[in-house]
Design an enzyme around this catalytic site. Structure first.
Site, PDB file in Angstrom:
ATOM      1  N   ASP A  12       0.859  -1.177   0.000  1.00  0.00           N
ATOM      2  CA  ASP A  12       0.000   0.000   0.000  1.00  0.00           C
ATOM      3  C   ASP A  12       0.901   1.235   0.000  1.00  0.00           C
ATOM      4  OD1 ASP A  12       0.844   0.328   2.604  1.00  0.00           O
ATOM      5  OD2 ASP A  12      -1.141   0.178   3.526  1.00  0.00           O
ATOM      6  N   HIS A  13       0.305   2.395   0.257  1.00  0.00           N
ATOM      7  CA  HIS A  13       1.048   3.658   0.199  1.00  0.00           C
ATOM      8  C   HIS A  13       2.145   3.757   1.260  1.00  0.00           C
ATOM      9  CE1 HIS A  13      -2.416   3.898   2.861  1.00  0.00           C
ATOM     10  NE2 HIS A  13      -1.669   4.691   3.622  1.00  0.00           N
ATOM     11  N   CYS A  69       2.876  -3.569   3.959  1.00  0.00           N
ATOM     12  CA  CYS A  69       2.074  -2.415   4.358  1.00  0.00           C
ATOM     13  C   CYS A  69       2.735  -1.848   5.605  1.00  0.00           C
ATOM     14  CB  CYS A  69       0.592  -2.786   4.551  1.00  0.00           C
ATOM     15  SG  CYS A  69       0.231  -3.898   5.925  1.00  0.00           S
ATOM     16  N   THR A  71       2.288  -2.307   8.920  1.00  0.00           N
ATOM     17  CA  THR A  71       2.661  -3.355   9.880  1.00  0.00           C
ATOM     18  C   THR A  71       2.958  -4.693   9.220  1.00  0.00           C
ATOM     19  OG1 THR A  71       0.352  -3.980  10.080  1.00  0.00           O
ATOM     20  CG2 THR A  71       1.194  -2.352  11.686  1.00  0.00           C
ATOM     21  N   GLY A  72       2.504  -4.878   8.002  1.00  0.00           N
ATOM     22  CA  GLY A  72       2.546  -6.186   7.347  1.00  0.00           C
ATOM     23  C   GLY A  72       1.325  -7.029   7.660  1.00  0.00           C
ATOM     24  N   GLY A  74      -2.266  -6.236   7.871  1.00  0.00           N
ATOM     25  CA  GLY A  74      -3.503  -6.159   7.088  1.00  0.00           C
ATOM     26  C   GLY A  74      -3.357  -6.774   5.707  1.00  0.00           C
ATOM     27  N   HIS A 102       8.853 -24.932   7.712  1.00  0.00           N
ATOM     28  CA  HIS A 102       7.772 -25.688   8.360  1.00  0.00           C
ATOM     29  C   HIS A 102       6.401 -25.442   7.749  1.00  0.00           C
ATOM     30  CE1 HIS A 102       9.917 -26.630  12.458  1.00  0.00           C
ATOM     31  NE2 HIS A 102      10.661 -26.930  11.405  1.00  0.00           N
ATOM     32  N   ASN A 103       6.148 -24.258   7.234  1.00  0.00           N
ATOM     33  CA  ASN A 103       4.795 -23.915   6.760  1.00  0.00           C
ATOM     34  C   ASN A 103       4.688 -23.854   5.246  1.00  0.00           C
ATOM     35  OD1 ASN A 103       5.316 -21.609   9.330  1.00  0.00           O
ATOM     36  ND2 ASN A 103       4.003 -23.381   9.618  1.00  0.00           N
ATOM     37  N   ARG A 113       6.696  -0.029   8.609  1.00  0.00           N
ATOM     38  CA  ARG A 113       6.802   0.887   9.746  1.00  0.00           C
ATOM     39  C   ARG A 113       7.368   0.169  10.974  1.00  0.00           C
ATOM     40  NH1 ARG A 113       0.829   3.523   8.568  1.00  0.00           N
ATOM     41  NH2 ARG A 113       1.498   4.940   6.894  1.00  0.00           N
ATOM     42  N   ARG A 136       6.829 -34.549   8.349  1.00  0.00           N
ATOM     43  CA  ARG A 136       5.684 -34.325   9.237  1.00  0.00           C
ATOM     44  C   ARG A 136       5.043 -32.961   8.993  1.00  0.00           C
ATOM     45  NH1 ARG A 136      10.164 -32.945  12.051  1.00  0.00           N
ATOM     46  NH2 ARG A 136      10.097 -31.210  13.530  1.00  0.00           N
ATOM     47  N   HIS A 137       5.818 -32.022   8.460  1.00  0.00           N
ATOM     48  CA  HIS A 137       5.280 -30.686   8.217  1.00  0.00           C
ATOM     49  C   HIS A 137       4.309 -30.680   7.035  1.00  0.00           C
ATOM     50  CE1 HIS A 137       8.039 -29.251  11.178  1.00  0.00           C
ATOM     51  NE2 HIS A 137       9.072 -29.732  10.505  1.00  0.00           N
ATOM     52  N   ARG A 140       0.761 -31.382   8.121  1.00  0.00           N
ATOM     53  CA  ARG A 140       0.169 -30.233   8.820  1.00  0.00           C
ATOM     54  C   ARG A 140      -0.215 -29.127   7.835  1.00  0.00           C
ATOM     55  NH1 ARG A 140       5.008 -30.590  13.292  1.00  0.00           N
ATOM     56  NH2 ARG A 140       4.224 -32.434  14.374  1.00  0.00           N
TER      57      ARG A 140
HETATM   58  C1  RB5 Z   1      -2.150   2.340   6.555  1.00  0.00           C
HETATM   59  O1  RB5 Z   1      -2.220   3.500   7.313  1.00  0.00           O
HETATM   60  C2  RB5 Z   1      -1.986   1.119   7.460  1.00  0.00           C
HETATM   61  O2  RB5 Z   1      -3.151   0.881   8.159  1.00  0.00           O
HETATM   62  C3  RB5 Z   1      -1.581  -0.086   6.653  1.00  0.00           C
HETATM   63  O3  RB5 Z   1      -0.389   0.197   5.975  1.00  0.00           O
HETATM   64  C4  RB5 Z   1      -1.309  -1.372   7.414  1.00  0.00           C
HETATM   65  O4  RB5 Z   1      -0.455  -1.159   8.495  1.00  0.00           O
HETATM   66  C5  RB5 Z   1      -2.484  -2.184   7.761  1.00  0.00           C
HETATM   67  O5  RB5 Z   1      -2.393  -3.304   8.273  1.00  0.00           O
END
Ligand code: RB5
Length: 149
Positions: A12-13, A69, A71-72, A74, A102-103, A113, A136-137, A140
């Site tokens: 995203d942005h 994004c 936090t990664g 969403g 494993h996954n 961020r 085994r993985h 699963r």
């Molecule tokens: C955008 O502001 C923020 O919500 C998005 O980048 C992300 O962190 C969502 O999970």
């Protein structure tokens, strides 16, 4: 051994410059970066971009996907709604290794961020060099499937 060297990238942005740095990095490593944007800084919803990259992986067009994004989190949630996608958020290298070993993860999500560019590059290196261990993985991983309830 896969011959598909294509990796879908989207964000995203909040993560445009990091995504472009990762695209350049994986190209140097010998992968083909399929960078589907966005390229302009306007606010744009992470689910759209997570799903678009996931569809390229789900269809077999790309071997892996890397999505970013703030936090990664969403964008990972959105990608995991697409059939056949196993995506984890990795903001350190241990998890990046384990989600491959494993996954059998086929997508990696990073928080722009949360980590700096240097660590993000290391996370990608570890993800791309680790191999699924099977055994085994595999049983699963096969149990990860959509559920009615
Ligand atoms: C955008 O502001 C923020 O919500 C998005 O980048 C992300 O962190 C969502 O999970």
């Amino acid at each position: 051994m896969t011959t598909n060297k294509r990796i879908a990238l989207s964000s995203d942005h909040a993560a445009i410059s990091l995504r472009q740095a990762l695209a350049a990095h994986i190209t140097e490593l010998g992968w083909e970066a399929v960078d589907i944007g966005p390229t302009t800084p306007e606010s744009t919803p992470y689910p759209k971009h997570g799903k678009e990259a996931a569809q390229l992986v789900s269809s077999g067009d790309c071997r892996f996907g890397i999505i970013i994004c703030g936090t990664g989190q969403g964008i990972m949630m959105a990608a995991n709604k697409v059939a056949g996608i196993r995506c984890g958020v990795c903001n350190e290298t241990f998890s990046a290794r384990m989600i491959r070993q494993h996954n059998n993860a086929n997508m990696l999500s990073i928080g722009a961020r949360v980590v700096g560019e240097g660590l993000a590059l290391d996370i990608v290196d570890v993800f791309l060099s680790a191999e699924f261990e099977g055994g085994r993985h595999a049983m699963r991983v096969d149990m990860i499937e959509p559920s009615e309830t």
